[in-house]
Write a protein that holds these residues in place. Structure first.
Motif, PDB file in Angstrom:
ATOM      1  N   HIS A  72       0.808  -1.218   0.000  1.00 51.35           N
ATOM      2  CA  HIS A  72       0.000   0.000   0.000  1.00 51.35           C
ATOM      3  C   HIS A  72       0.842   1.269   0.000  1.00 51.35           C
ATOM      4  O   HIS A  72       0.444   2.271  -0.581  1.00 51.35           O
ATOM      5  N   LYS A  73       1.988   1.228   0.645  1.00 53.89           N
ATOM      6  CA  LYS A  73       2.844   2.423   0.686  1.00 53.89           C
ATOM      7  C   LYS A  73       3.773   2.481  -0.511  1.00 53.89           C
ATOM      8  O   LYS A  73       4.575   3.395  -0.627  1.00 53.89           O
ATOM      9  N   ARG A  74       3.728   1.498  -1.390  1.00 55.11           N
ATOM     10  CA  ARG A  74       4.579   1.454  -2.592  1.00 55.11           C
ATOM     11  C   ARG A  74       6.058   1.455  -2.239  1.00 55.11           C
ATOM     12  O   ARG A  74       6.843   2.197  -2.834  1.00 55.11           O
ATOM     13  N   THR A  75       6.426   0.646  -1.257  1.00 52.41           N
ATOM     14  CA  THR A  75       7.834   0.618  -0.838  1.00 52.41           C
ATOM     15  C   THR A  75       8.391  -0.800  -0.899  1.00 52.41           C
ATOM     16  O   THR A  75       7.707  -1.730  -1.319  1.00 52.41           O
ATOM     17  N   GLN A  76       9.629  -0.931  -0.450  1.00 51.74           N
ATOM     18  CA  GLN A  76      10.274  -2.238  -0.402  1.00 51.74           C
ATOM     19  C   GLN A  76       9.691  -3.059   0.740  1.00 51.74           C
ATOM     20  O   GLN A  76       9.290  -2.513   1.762  1.00 51.74           O
ATOM     21  N   ALA A  77       9.727  -4.346   0.547  1.00 50.62           N
ATOM     22  CA  ALA A  77       9.209  -5.249   1.574  1.00 50.62           C
ATOM     23  C   ALA A  77      10.083  -5.226   2.814  1.00 50.62           C
ATOM     24  O   ALA A  77      11.309  -5.162   2.712  1.00 50.62           O
ATOM     25  N   THR A  78       9.461  -5.237   3.980  1.00 44.78           N
ATOM     26  CA  THR A  78      10.221  -5.459   5.209  1.00 44.78           C
ATOM     27  C   THR A  78      10.010  -6.893   5.656  1.00 44.78           C
ATOM     28  O   THR A  78      10.661  -7.369   6.576  1.00 44.78           O
ATOM     29  N   MET A  79       9.072  -7.555   4.987  1.00 49.44           N
ATOM     30  CA  MET A  79       8.785  -8.957   5.298  1.00 49.44           C
ATOM     31  C   MET A  79       8.964  -9.798   4.036  1.00 49.44           C
ATOM     32  O   MET A  79       9.070  -9.251   2.942  1.00 49.44           O
ATOM     33  N   SER A  80       8.968 -11.091   4.221  1.00 48.62           N
ATOM     34  CA  SER A  80       9.017 -11.988   3.066  1.00 48.62           C
ATOM     35  C   SER A  80       7.818 -12.911   3.081  1.00 48.62           C
ATOM     36  O   SER A  80       7.256 -13.204   4.143  1.00 48.62           O
ATOM     37  N   LEU A  81       7.447 -13.340   1.892  1.00 47.51           N
ATOM     38  CA  LEU A  81       6.359 -14.303   1.753  1.00 47.51           C
ATOM     39  C   LEU A  81       6.987 -15.525   1.104  1.00 47.51           C
ATOM     40  O   LEU A  81       7.497 -15.449  -0.014  1.00 47.51           O
ATOM     41  N   LYS A  82       6.988 -16.630   1.829  1.00 46.04           N
ATOM     42  CA  LYS A  82       7.743 -17.814   1.413  1.00 46.04           C
ATOM     43  C   LYS A  82       6.833 -19.036   1.383  1.00 46.04           C
ATOM     44  O   LYS A  82       6.007 -19.209   2.283  1.00 46.04           O
ATOM     45  N   CYS A  83       7.004 -19.866   0.379  1.00 47.49           N
ATOM     46  CA  CYS A  83       6.136 -21.035   0.234  1.00 47.49           C
ATOM     47  C   CYS A  83       6.541 -22.176   1.157  1.00 47.49           C
ATOM     48  O   CYS A  83       7.703 -22.576   1.186  1.00 47.49           O
ATOM     49  N   LEU A  84       5.569 -22.697   1.872  1.00 48.30           N
ATOM     50  CA  LEU A  84       5.799 -23.868   2.719  1.00 48.30           C
ATOM     51  C   LEU A  84       5.494 -25.148   1.948  1.00 48.30           C
ATOM     52  O   LEU A  84       5.873 -26.244   2.357  1.00 48.30           O
ATOM     53  N   GLU A  85       4.756 -24.976   0.845  1.00 51.80           N
ATOM     54  CA  GLU A  85       4.424 -26.096  -0.041  1.00 51.80           C
ATOM     55  C   GLU A  85       4.495 -25.556  -1.470  1.00 51.80           C
ATOM     56  O   GLU A  85       4.552 -24.350  -1.669  1.00 51.80           O
ATOM     57  N   ASP A  86       4.460 -26.429  -2.457  1.00 61.25           N
ATOM     58  CA  ASP A  86       4.295 -25.947  -3.830  1.00 61.25           C
ATOM     59  C   ASP A  86       2.976 -25.182  -3.861  1.00 61.25           C
ATOM     60  O   ASP A  86       1.972 -25.668  -3.334  1.00 61.25           O
ATOM     61  N   THR A  87       3.010 -24.000  -4.442  1.00 59.31           N
ATOM     62  CA  THR A  87       1.847 -23.112  -4.305  1.00 59.31           C
ATOM     63  C   THR A  87       1.473 -22.437  -5.624  1.00 59.31           C
ATOM     64  O   THR A  87       2.350 -21.988  -6.364  1.00 59.31           O
ATOM     65  N   THR A  88       0.177 -22.396  -5.889  1.00 63.29           N
ATOM     66  CA  THR A  88      -0.340 -21.659  -7.042  1.00 63.29           C
ATOM     67  C   THR A  88      -1.068 -20.420  -6.540  1.00 63.29           C
ATOM     68  O   THR A  88      -1.938 -20.536  -5.676  1.00 63.29           O
ATOM     69  N   VAL A  89      -0.692 -19.265  -7.069  1.00 62.96           N
ATOM     70  CA  VAL A  89      -1.336 -18.029  -6.641  1.00 62.96           C
ATOM     71  C   VAL A  89      -1.881 -17.265  -7.837  1.00 62.96           C
ATOM     72  O   VAL A  89      -1.483 -17.495  -8.979  1.00 62.96           O
ATOM     73  N   ILE A  90      -2.797 -16.364  -7.530  1.00 64.07           N
ATOM     74  CA  ILE A  90      -3.268 -15.410  -8.521  1.00 64.07           C
ATOM     75  C   ILE A  90      -2.724 -14.060  -8.089  1.00 64.07           C
ATOM     76  O   ILE A  90      -2.808 -13.697  -6.914  1.00 64.07           O
ATOM     77  N   CYS A  91      -2.113 -13.329  -9.020  1.00 60.72           N
ATOM     78  CA  CYS A  91      -1.471 -12.057  -8.704  1.00 60.72           C
ATOM     79  C   CYS A  91      -2.351 -10.895  -9.133  1.00 60.72           C
ATOM     80  O   CYS A  91      -2.942 -10.932 -10.213  1.00 60.72           O
ATOM     81  N   LEU A  92      -2.395  -9.876  -8.283  1.00 63.80           N
ATOM     82  CA  LEU A  92      -3.133  -8.663  -8.615  1.00 63.80           C
ATOM     83  C   LEU A  92      -2.216  -7.485  -8.318  1.00 63.80           C
ATOM     84  O   LEU A  92      -1.745  -7.331  -7.193  1.00 63.80           O
ATOM     85  N   SER A  93      -1.945  -6.679  -9.328  1.00 62.73           N
ATOM     86  CA  SER A  93      -1.022  -5.558  -9.133  1.00 62.73           C
ATOM     87  C   SER A  93      -1.695  -4.429  -8.365  1.00 62.73           C
ATOM     88  O   SER A  93      -2.927  -4.351  -8.298  1.00 62.73           O
TER      89      SER A  93
END
Lengths: 175, 175
Positions: A72-93
């Motif tokens: 929301h602030k249009r900045t760099q991540a301070t956190m990470s999002l990491k897969c615990l399993e093989d994962t399929t996602v839908i992306c929304l910009s």
DNA sequence: TTTTACCTGTGACCCATATCACATTTTTCA
DNA sequence: TGAAAAATGTGATATGGGTCACAGGTAAAA
């Protein structure tokens, strides 16, 4: 939701697949998307200076997740999002998120519901961190999310609960 | 926002005044409204079995607050909203909240922003409870909300931070 | 199938924070 | 303004949970 609305909405989305262990969002890198989990599971983590990993949330099927602050602030991540399993996602910009909300008020309504329940859940978690012992928090967790405890390791649960894996291991002597 | 929109919106609201110490929402009683703080200050609290009070948030001017779980689920409050100062609020009922969102899409958009930033703030607080020491949390708080620390007592801050007033008192020897 | 990485349990010890107790100061409001 | 209530500081002591260390088990990947 009608057929034509659905088709319109679908044009905003892109599907991507990741392997267990892959990073979907990485600390230090700009966050341009929010992700909907179609299948699989990810964890939203913060790695502190001492190298310890803290789990902010687990994202399972039908959840939206990203580093929302960075998104929301249009900045760099301070956190990470990491897969615990093989994962399929839908992306929304970020852009499409706003375009979609403006174009389809049902979607804005939908995201309001998501944000509200996310806020509620976080508030309950704060409360349990403030008011409950490690043991109570653990038993509440396995009671409220039994499926979670079957999919992730005890160490991961410990990190989510804010305690060491050793302490967690000692909480269920004979349980 | 136009003049006529503003007038329409205003018809949904009711103003009420409370005295320091009054309860706006009380544990065990049905929650029918959400409240906007015009002037004054309230705290959202949870009293546990042992009689200890935990502060979930402070609501200052321009904040919306209520027991959101009870408000949205249409149930009795598990938390209380209590005035720390004489306080003037604007009340919005559950029905009107939804009517207003449906009638004025700008308002739905507005509430989406509120819910989103509420969610973000809660997430940051969870992170600081998981990853930071009492001292770090305290200094971060006075850094981020200096005005807060001038309006509420140290005991209240301690309760918000999740530590005892004695411990808080010992954190700033010579500070 | 074997190797390697990860996960789990458990003992010993430590430390940050809680609790209890009491004295003092500050604020509230009758 | 004076009495009651609330807030604060500080010592002594207790304890939940963390950290370190090591051993055995389980799952992943080549």
């Amino acid at each position: 939701m009608t057929e034509s609305e659905f088709e319109l909405i679908a044009t905003y989305f892109t599907e991507r697949k990741f392997k267990r262990g892959d990073y979907v969002v990485r600390q230090g890198i700009k966050v341009d998307h929010t992700f909907f989990v179609v299948e699989g599971m990810m964890k939203l983590i913060f790695d502190d200076e001492s190298g310890k990993e803290h789990i902010l949330s687990f994202a399972m099927e039908n959840w939206w997740e990203t580093d929302y602050l960075a998104f929301h602030k249009r900045t760099q991540a301070t956190m990470s999002l990491k897969c615990l399993e093989d994962t399929t996602v839908i992306c929304l910009s970020f852009e499409d998120y706003h375009n979609l909300c403006a174009a389809v008020s049902k979607m804005e309504h939908f995201f309001l519901n998501k944000a509200t329940s996310g806020h509620l859940a976080s508030q309950q978690r704060i409360l349990s961190l403030l008011a409950s012992t490690a043991q109570e928090r653990y038993f509440k967790l396995i009671h409220n999310y039994p499926s979670l405890t079957k999919r992730v390791s005890k160490s991961q649960l410990a990190s989510y609960l804010g305690l060491s894996r050793e302490t967690l291991s000692r909480l269920y002597k004979g349980k």
